[in-house]
Write an enzyme that holds these catalytic residues in place. Sequence first.
Site, PDB file in Angstrom:
ATOM      1  NE  ARG A  19      40.922  90.685  91.954  1.00  0.00           N
ATOM      2  CZ  ARG A  19      42.022  89.968  92.094  1.00  0.00           C
ATOM      3  NH1 ARG A  19      41.947  88.670  92.289  1.00  0.00           N
ATOM      4  NH2 ARG A  19      43.212  90.542  92.079  1.00  0.00           N
ATOM      5  CB  CYS A  20      38.000  90.414  84.375  1.00  0.00           C
ATOM      6  SG  CYS A  20      38.311  90.408  82.596  1.00  0.00           S
ATOM      7  CB  SER A  21      39.518  95.798  82.691  1.00  0.00           C
ATOM      8  OG  SER A  21      40.321  95.130  81.739  1.00  0.00           O
TER       9      SER A  21
END
Length: 124
Positions: free
Chosen positions: A13-15
């Site tokens: 979920r973390c870019s």
Amino acid sequence: MSNDVIKFYHNPRCSKSRQALQLISSQNITLEIIKYLEEGISKPDLENVFNRLEIDRNNFLRKNEKAFKDLNINLKKISIDQLIKLIIENPIIIQRPLAIKYEKDVFIDAVIGRPPEMVLNLLN
């Protein structure tokens, strides 16, 4: 690099984590991807990171994360063993991604992929 493995603690979920994974997966290396929020973080990996590298606790932890604030951690007073236990119990509090290099099962180095290009330092 046939005996080298990079363990990549990843949060999809973390870019920044996704960007770092894209950079490192394009290299000719053995990559072990660990979704640490689901699978957890290895205690031996954390021990290697904290005991063998000069890791700044302030940069390793997500101090603005609600879970971190709720724990009310005093980073100046907590021992490494206590901190490792808290991270294992609350993996969301670490900066991400965490990439750890091993050669023939021996810890070599680790980096936080912020900025994502930092993971490429493990390839040297």
